[in-house]
Design an enzyme around this catalytic site. Structure first.
Site, PDB file in Angstrom:
ATOM      1  N   LYS A 187      39.103  35.341  37.762  1.00 48.16           N
ATOM      2  CA  LYS A 187      39.765  36.552  38.255  1.00 48.16           C
ATOM      3  C   LYS A 187      40.439  37.310  37.108  1.00 48.16           C
ATOM      4  CE  LYS A 187      41.518  39.350  41.432  1.00 48.16           C
ATOM      5  NZ  LYS A 187      42.686  39.997  40.879  1.00 48.16           N
TER       6      LYS A 187
ATOM      7  N   GLU B  96      37.673  45.213  34.980  1.00 45.38           N
ATOM      8  CA  GLU B  96      38.115  46.324  35.834  1.00 45.38           C
ATOM      9  C   GLU B  96      38.835  47.386  35.010  1.00 45.38           C
ATOM     10  OE1 GLU B  96      41.838  46.509  38.737  1.00 45.38           O
ATOM     11  OE2 GLU B  96      40.267  45.193  39.514  1.00 45.38           O
TER      12      GLU B  96
END
Length: 333
Positions: A193, A200
């Protein structure tokens, strides 16, 4: 797919925690909920959850082997895991679904080993849209423990949906095709993550800079014969349809530009929640070059001093996918 319904304790009923409870209850799971804000607990109790008044009360209302999911802001994660760990016993499990640093997972899991309490880390992506879309889950933990929690993960995940299968994948849909993955041992879920959020940052920065270039095509500083007045909401929309750069982030950008073409409601102040920094640090430790990801992180630092249209695009995307709001003007970070 596992069909067995399960019971889960949810600690932290903010933007994501509350909607995760709602999604689980829709799938038939029993949820015991606790938050330091009694109103948040009462709201979910009215929808069918079992209310708890403390961490100890939450543990008492769960049936062994118990599983308690911690979904609180980073600064409260340590104390919350310590508190719920004190209320649990051998065979129970603590799940950290927040944005924790993977090395903290290793330390916390080791601290629970002598008491026989299992630890699972779940990198969770989905933001404020997860209730309807589902949550992408990146899971770290011992295989037997993760297997016991599969009904929870299956219900929270999006499922295979309408996304075409990757060529070469056959047979029954696998875990990752359904939107969740047992990445490996403890810490691996949050590690994946962490890198996800670093990527991102880079994707968002690329969109932001591209739209900034197009916005400035009409600048007075350019020769008159070179100036272009572009329909930015239209550009975002056409790129959504058949373009190689289409994505959910572009969808959200298009939505923001339709609502406010000049993004006048955004200052361009862009926060970073920590994972981008951790990704860069991990890259340094591994001697892996990450030019784009590092530049994207530094752009967020710059945004707190000067605000360009690019930073407003970034701020708009963060607000759309995660409900992130800008700090009041003059606030320190």
């Amino acid at each position: 797919m596992t069909t067995k319904n399960s019971q889960l304790g949810m600690i932290g009923l903010g933007r994501m925690g509350a909607n995760m409870v709602r999604r689980l209850m829709r799938a038939g799971h029993t949820c015991v909920v606790y938050d330091v804000n009694p109103a948040a607990v009462a709201a979910l109790e009215a929808e069918g959850a079992i209310a708890a008044t403390s961490l100890a009360d939450l543990a008492a209302k769960l049936t062994p082997p118990r599983a308690a999911w911690v979904m609180v802001p980073l600064q409260f994660t340590e104390s919350t895991i310590t508190g719920i760990g004190d209320a649990l016993s051998k065979g129970d499990c603590v799940i950290d679904g927040g944005n924790s640093f993977y090395k903290d997972d290793l330390r916390r899991a080791a601290a629970l080993v002598p008491r026989g309490i299992d630890y699972v880390d779940v990198g969770t992506s989905g933001g404020v849209w997860g209730l309807e879309r589902g949550y992408c889950l990146m899971v770290g933990g011992a295989p037997a423990v993760v297997s016991r929690l599969l009904p929870i993960f299956e219900s929270l995940a999006p499922g295979i949906g309408e996304i075409p299968r990757t060529p070469g994948r056959t047979g029954a849909p696998s875990q990752p095709e359904q939107g969740y993955l047992h990445c490996g041992s403890v810490g691996s879920g949050h590690f994946v993550k962490m890198v996800h959020n670093g990527i991102e940052y880079g994707l968002m920065q690329a969109y932001a800079e591209g739209f900034d270039i197009m916005r400035h095509a009409a600048d007075d500083s350019l020769p008159v014969e070179q100036r272009l007045t572009l329909d930015l909401p239209g550009v975002a929309e056409v790129w959504r349809r058949g373009s190689v750069v289409s994505s959910w982030l572009l969808d959200l950008t298009a939505q923001a530009l339709v609502e406010d073409p000049n993004l006048s409601s955004y200052s361009g102040f862009v926060q970073d929640s920590g994972e981008g920094r951790w990704t860069i640090n991990a890259a340094i430790e591994e001697a892996v070059p990450v030019d784009v990801l590092a530049a994207a992180l530094f752009a967020r630092f710059r945004s707190r001093q000067e605000h360009t249209f690019a930073e407003k695009i970034l701020s708009a995307m963060r607000h759309k996918f995660g409900g992130h709001t800008e700090p009041p003007k003059g606030a320190k970070t």
